[in-house]
Design a protein around this motif. Sequence first.
Motif, short mmCIF file in Angstrom:
data_model
loop_
_atom_site.label_atom_id
_atom_site.label_comp_id
_atom_site.label_asym_id
_atom_site.label_seq_id
_atom_site.Cartn_x
_atom_site.Cartn_y
_atom_site.Cartn_z
N ALA A 26 -7.38 -28.93 46.43
CA ALA A 26 -7.90 -27.62 46.03
C ALA A 26 -9.36 -27.71 45.59
CB ALA A 26 -7.04 -27.03 44.91
N GLY A 27 -9.70 -28.81 44.92
CA GLY A 27 -11.09 -29.01 44.50
C GLY A 27 -12.03 -29.14 45.68
N ALA A 28 -11.57 -29.80 46.74
CA ALA A 28 -12.39 -29.92 47.95
C ALA A 28 -12.63 -28.55 48.58
CB ALA A 28 -11.70 -30.84 48.95
N VAL A 29 -11.59 -27.72 48.60
CA VAL A 29 -11.74 -26.36 49.15
C VAL A 29 -12.71 -25.56 48.28
CG1 VAL A 29 -10.55 -24.21 49.68
CG2 VAL A 29 -9.47 -26.41 50.23
N ASP A 30 -12.60 -25.73 46.97
CA ASP A 30 -13.54 -25.04 46.06
C ASP A 30 -14.98 -25.41 46.39
OD1 ASP A 30 -11.41 -23.89 44.72
OD2 ASP A 30 -11.41 -25.39 43.10
N GLU A 31 -15.22 -26.70 46.57
CA GLU A 31 -16.60 -27.16 46.82
C GLU A 31 -17.12 -26.63 48.15
OE1 GLU A 31 -18.80 -31.45 47.41
OE2 GLU A 31 -17.40 -31.22 45.72
N LEU A 32 -16.27 -26.64 49.16
CA LEU A 32 -16.70 -26.16 50.48
C LEU A 32 -16.93 -24.65 50.46
CD1 LEU A 32 -14.35 -28.38 52.64
CD2 LEU A 32 -16.83 -28.56 52.47
N GLU A 291 -13.86 -33.19 42.78
CA GLU A 291 -13.36 -32.88 41.44
C GLU A 291 -12.10 -32.04 41.55
OE1 GLU A 291 -14.86 -30.64 37.34
OE2 GLU A 291 -16.29 -31.07 38.97
N ALA A 292 -11.10 -32.38 40.75
CA ALA A 292 -9.82 -31.69 40.81
C ALA A 292 -9.94 -30.25 40.33
CB ALA A 292 -8.78 -32.43 39.98
N ASN A 293 -9.18 -29.38 40.96
CA ASN A 293 -9.06 -28.01 40.51
C ASN A 293 -8.17 -27.99 39.27
OD1 ASN A 293 -7.35 -25.43 40.44
ND2 ASN A 293 -8.96 -24.81 41.86
N ALA A 294 -8.66 -27.45 38.17
CA ALA A 294 -7.95 -27.53 36.89
C ALA A 294 -6.63 -26.78 36.91
CB ALA A 294 -8.85 -27.00 35.77
N GLN A 295 -6.60 -25.60 37.50
CA GLN A 295 -5.36 -24.81 37.53
C GLN A 295 -4.27 -25.53 38.32
OE1 GLN A 295 -5.75 -20.92 39.29
NE2 GLN A 295 -3.59 -20.39 38.97
N VAL A 296 -4.64 -26.08 39.46
CA VAL A 296 -3.67 -26.81 40.28
C VAL A 296 -3.24 -28.10 39.57
CG1 VAL A 296 -3.28 -27.95 42.49
CG2 VAL A 296 -4.55 -25.80 42.40
N ALA A 297 -4.18 -28.75 38.90
CA ALA A 297 -3.85 -29.98 38.17
C ALA A 297 -2.78 -29.72 37.11
CB ALA A 297 -5.10 -30.57 37.53
N GLU A 298 -2.85 -28.57 36.47
CA GLU A 298 -1.84 -28.23 35.46
C GLU A 298 -0.48 -27.99 36.10
OE1 GLU A 298 -1.09 -25.06 31.77
OE2 GLU A 298 -2.84 -24.84 33.09
N ILE A 299 -0.45 -27.32 37.26
CA ILE A 299 0.81 -27.11 37.97
C ILE A 299 1.45 -28.45 38.32
CG2 ILE A 299 1.81 -26.26 40.14
CD1 ILE A 299 -0.32 -24.02 40.07
N VAL A 300 0.62 -29.38 38.81
CA VAL A 300 1.13 -30.69 39.21
C VAL A 300 1.62 -31.46 37.99
CG1 VAL A 300 0.49 -32.92 40.20
CG2 VAL A 300 -0.33 -30.80 41.25
N SER A 301 0.88 -31.41 36.90
CA SER A 301 1.27 -32.14 35.70
C SER A 301 2.61 -31.65 35.17
CB SER A 301 0.18 -31.98 34.63
OG SER A 301 0.56 -32.61 33.42
N ASN A 302 2.80 -30.35 35.16
CA ASN A 302 4.08 -29.79 34.68
C ASN A 302 5.23 -30.20 35.59
OD1 ASN A 302 2.78 -28.54 32.54
ND2 ASN A 302 2.57 -26.58 33.59
#
Length: 628
Positions: A26-32, A291-302
Amino acid sequence: MDLVGINDFHGRISADRSSAGAAVLAGAVDELRAENENTLFVSAGDNIGASTFASASQDDEPTIAALGAGGLDVSAVGNHEFDKGFADLAGRVIDSYADSTGENGADFALGANVYEKGTKTPALQEYAIREVSGVSVGFIGTVTEDMPSLVSPAGIADLDFGSELEAANRVAAQLSDGDEANGEADVVVLLTHNGSAGDQCADIAAEDSTYGKLIREASDEIDAIFSGHTHQSYDCDIADRPVIQSHQYGTTLGKVSLQVDPETGEVTEAGTERIALAAEGADGEWAGNFEANAQVAEIVSNAEAEAEVVGSVKIGAISEDILRGGEEPGSDRGVESTLGNTVADIHLWATSNDDFAGEPAEIAFMNPGGLRADLLYGEDGTVSYKDAAEVQPFANTLITFNLTGAQIREALEQQWQPAGSERSKLHLGISEGLSYTYVEEAAQGEHIKDITFNGEPLDEEATFRVAANAFLATGGDNFIAFADGTDHADSGQIDLDATVNYFKAHDVVEPAPLGRAVLLEEEEPTQSPVPSDDPTEDPTEPTASPEPSEDATDEPTGEPTSSPEPTGDASESPDASDEPKKDSPDQNTDDLADTGFNASWIGIIAGVVVLAGIALILVRRFGNKAGR
């Protein structure tokens, strides 16, 4: 505009070496997107299914949420989206995408060649439209026509899967016919869950397959093709358009850049690249390239935390690694593996132990594609619930049914797949007691040679109770012989439960041995029958060759002579001797009654015949031996 895509993500939401994880993706998509606001994020299918435990333990809801939060715009449907059946896909899965994206959930399961049974009525949405700076982009989704052999037939019983080429061209024409009522698009992109087994563009462009025909003969209205299913990595220019596949598991992001004339909607230039999402450092450690997308990182962590609660429970232990096939475990589904045989043993035990209420199975089979991870010894051999779940992530029910010995032979032959299949061979795991020999390079239907069961030749007239997961039992992977069995019965167990119970019943599980399938280097040559030692055998039976072998003189047979001695040349007959030619039996017929065998010429001739016959037997025996 930039189109960035994935395929065969399979719920790899957690970072694992080259698989960057959903947050970095998701972070890669954000950057692009930050670099070019005219960017769309697409998928060629298999977003879910055959997932790792963090996602699979929660019905892949974390993957759907992560991709939605990561900005996935559209997706084709893949075969694994059907793992839990069409009803689950059309209901829960599509609804979950709608919740996570705020878009029409059907846009994430496009399938233009999926029809209601016996009709041409679309069972899934065929296309989706997205607007990019005033340019409309139409995405058509198709899925491999091999679908009936890739998922449990029961889950897709009400569906037909038609030609991808016909469906893609039909919808492309519809989106380009000028009729606003049926959808219009300036740019048309095909998302196909199908691909090449190789990664060389020249070979892909020329390959004789449904995929090769699709990418060559797709309508000129189609401006780019994103592919999947075969887990390859390539970007090519075929038939004057970009064709790309982005490997697997979120390792790579495929990028197709299109220059579009906003007035005409014509694509004037196209380019492709593949972007690695993670890299290995000098220390051997992997790290994300974005850089990781923070919202997605939280979904994954949970999701990981939730999975750990269930997954950390120890269910048993192994004595050493139990691995899939191939030099790199899992890389070759066409060879025997310790894991395939072990799982077959587990399925047999689950359907034949004292607690099993049904008719006990005698033989079990396991398909190699159903094995998605290895069992690794690690530090102490501990096997957790998570470990077991990742080996068989499909939650298949175990089925028992009857097969004749002849049908078992047929099923083993079907390991060599029909022409045009994705893989030429799928090697079945087989349970203890069953074994066979085979020739790899043989004609279709003639690979399997000797089959034994419990040490005896398999009785092909007898009937055996067989166990297999529901996928195989209903003919998955083109194993039609299993579907032709009789008295199919649900065992009441899913594969994961069977595995857990097996480990609980065994202190330590050892890998099942290799060698239940024995490769013959080549077919044994047909040999002339070797005569027996029985002196009554007919000495006049023709020999395999009228000439002795080249090294026949090395045998203790002596040099050929004209005399009727036992050491004579095998090509000699009684007529080869000068002695019996002097008189014929007809000259002595009047004396037979008076003189007897020992006193008559006919007796001498008979003796010569016997000696010559003995010579013939000896030479045939030693000559054959020398020529083997």
